[in-house]
Design an enzyme around this catalytic site. Structure first.
Site, PDB file in Angstrom:
ATOM      1  N   GLU A  97      73.856 -75.843  56.254  1.00 44.74           N
ATOM      2  CA  GLU A  97      75.161 -76.252  55.724  1.00 44.74           C
ATOM      3  C   GLU A  97      76.212 -76.063  56.807  1.00 44.74           C
ATOM      4  O   GLU A  97      76.054 -75.219  57.693  1.00 44.74           O
ATOM      5  CB  GLU A  97      75.527 -75.359  54.526  1.00 44.74           C
ATOM      6  N   ASP A  98      77.280 -76.816  56.697  1.00 45.33           N
ATOM      7  CA  ASP A  98      78.390 -76.608  57.643  1.00 45.33           C
ATOM      8  C   ASP A  98      79.224 -75.400  57.252  1.00 45.33           C
ATOM      9  O   ASP A  98      79.501 -74.526  58.067  1.00 45.33           O
ATOM     10  CB  ASP A  98      79.262 -77.870  57.744  1.00 45.33           C
ATOM     11  N   ASP A 101      82.112 -72.281  51.094  1.00 42.20           N
ATOM     12  CA  ASP A 101      83.485 -71.979  50.684  1.00 42.20           C
ATOM     13  C   ASP A 101      83.502 -71.489  49.236  1.00 42.20           C
ATOM     14  O   ASP A 101      83.211 -70.329  48.968  1.00 42.20           O
ATOM     15  CB  ASP A 101      84.346 -73.221  50.895  1.00 42.20           C
ATOM     16  N   PHE A 152      91.872 -74.060  56.357  1.00 41.32           N
ATOM     17  CA  PHE A 152      91.144 -75.329  56.358  1.00 41.32           C
ATOM     18  C   PHE A 152      90.823 -75.702  57.801  1.00 41.32           C
ATOM     19  O   PHE A 152      91.716 -75.892  58.627  1.00 41.32           O
ATOM     20  CB  PHE A 152      91.953 -76.434  55.678  1.00 41.32           C
ATOM     21  N   ARG A 165      85.742 -85.100  63.054  1.00 41.26           N
ATOM     22  CA  ARG A 165      84.366 -84.590  63.060  1.00 41.26           C
ATOM     23  C   ARG A 165      83.825 -84.427  64.477  1.00 41.26           C
ATOM     24  O   ARG A 165      82.976 -83.584  64.727  1.00 41.26           O
ATOM     25  CB  ARG A 165      83.439 -85.538  62.294  1.00 41.26           C
TER      26      ARG A 165
HETATM   27  P1  5GP Z   1      82.081 -75.426  48.578  1.00 39.95           P
HETATM   28  O1  5GP Z   1      81.332 -76.264  47.618  1.00 39.95           O
HETATM   29  O2  5GP Z   1      81.393 -74.133  48.985  1.00 39.95           O
HETATM   30  O3  5GP Z   1      83.484 -75.198  48.145  1.00 39.95           O
HETATM   31  O4  5GP Z   1      82.321 -76.249  49.873  1.00 39.95           O
HETATM   32  C1  5GP Z   1      81.340 -76.815  50.569  1.00 39.95           C
HETATM   33  C2  5GP Z   1      81.826 -78.062  51.242  1.00 39.95           C
HETATM   34  O5  5GP Z   1      83.251 -78.183  51.208  1.00 39.95           O
HETATM   35  C3  5GP Z   1      81.460 -78.017  52.694  1.00 39.95           C
HETATM   36  O6  5GP Z   1      80.175 -78.521  52.897  1.00 39.95           O
HETATM   37  C4  5GP Z   1      82.556 -78.846  53.324  1.00 39.95           C
HETATM   38  O7  5GP Z   1      82.193 -80.200  53.300  1.00 39.95           O
HETATM   39  C5  5GP Z   1      83.757 -78.644  52.436  1.00 39.95           C
HETATM   40  N1  5GP Z   1      84.701 -77.623  52.988  1.00 39.95           N
HETATM   41  C6  5GP Z   1      84.920 -76.364  52.564  1.00 39.95           C
HETATM   42  N2  5GP Z   1      85.835 -75.726  53.332  1.00 39.95           N
HETATM   43  C7  5GP Z   1      86.194 -76.614  54.284  1.00 39.95           C
HETATM   44  C8  5GP Z   1      87.082 -76.542  55.403  1.00 39.95           C
HETATM   45  O8  5GP Z   1      87.742 -75.542  55.718  1.00 39.95           O
HETATM   46  N3  5GP Z   1      87.179 -77.666  56.149  1.00 39.95           N
HETATM   47  C9  5GP Z   1      86.485 -78.797  55.882  1.00 39.95           C
HETATM   48  N4  5GP Z   1      86.674 -79.828  56.687  1.00 39.95           N
HETATM   49  N5  5GP Z   1      85.629 -78.902  54.847  1.00 39.95           N
HETATM   50  C10 5GP Z   1      85.477 -77.813  54.064  1.00 39.95           C
HETATM   51 MG    MG Z   2      79.846 -80.575  53.599  1.00 38.13          MG
END
Ligand code: 5GP
Ligand code: MG
Length: 179
Positions: A97-98, A101, A152, A165
């Site tokens: 995963e990237d 969050d 962010f 990206r």
């Molecule tokens: P979650 O479901 O854990 O909230 O977030 C996962 C996805 O939200 C990540 O795979 C990513 O695509 C996006 N995301 C969460 N935080 C960030 C951030 O700080 N920057 C960006 N560009 N995407 C985020």
């Molecule tokens: Mg993502």
């Protein structure tokens, strides 16, 4: 593009050094396991390409695309845009995963994949933002590149409205760009 960045949080060198370290750990972990390395698109694309070359064991590549984000906040509604191709029953699966969050996407994904009964299921995320976690989310990433503050971030695969990206580093976007 770069003038929209307030601060470089992780340089290209820092990221590459950490990926090498993780690669050594994951190479040991997955030796003789022929893992399926599952990338969560699109944010993971750059990390995936660098990471998989440091996991020096035979493996299979696969991808999923799930979405829950609009702009800079998670919507909580997760859906699968691209499903995985492999049959993972009885296989060792490593999710790449990237960023982790709120936990919405990974919780959804892990529940979905567990139904398919893999031999093992582990998570490696480049970035972890523990302060963003939704209350009640208990899932933990098994391998974390960097723990970062609640900002962010963009670059190294991460986007804001599909831009940034291809920055080689992870940076904090200037708030005025999205407000
Ligand atoms: P979650 O479901 O854990 O909230 O977030 C996962 C996805 O939200 C990540 O795979 C990513 O695509 C996006 N995301 C969460 N935080 C960030 C951030 O700080 N920057 C960006 N560009 N995407 C985020
Ligand atoms: Mg993502």
């Amino acid at each position: 593009m770069e003038r929209d960045i307030q601060e470089v949080l992780l340089s290209e060198e820092q990221i590459q050094a950490r990926i090498k370290e993780l690669g050594e750990i994951l190479t040991e972990e997955y030796r003789d396991k022929n893992p399926i390395i599952l990338g969560v698109l699109k944010g993971v694309a750059i990390f995936y390409a660098d990471m998989i070359r440091q996991i020096k064991v035979p493996c299979q590549m696969d991808f999923m695309c799930i979405s829950s984000y609009k702009g800079t906040s998670s919507t909580g509604n997760t859906n699968i845009r691209l499903d995985l191709a492999a049959d993972i029953r009885g296989r060792h699966v490593l999710i790449l995963e990237d960023i982790y969050d709120t936990g919405n996407s990974l919780t959804y994904l892990v529940n979905y994949l567990k139904m398919k009964e893999p031999a093992s299921l582990k998570i490696c995320t480049l970035l972890d933002k523990p302060e963003g976690r939704k209350p009640g989310v208990t899932l933990k990433a098994d391998y974390v590149g960097f723990t970062i503050p609640k900002a962010f971030v963009v670059g190294y695969g991460l986007d804001y409205n599909e831009a940034y990206r291809n920055l080689p580093y992870v940076g904090i976007l200037k708030p005025e760009v999205y407000t």
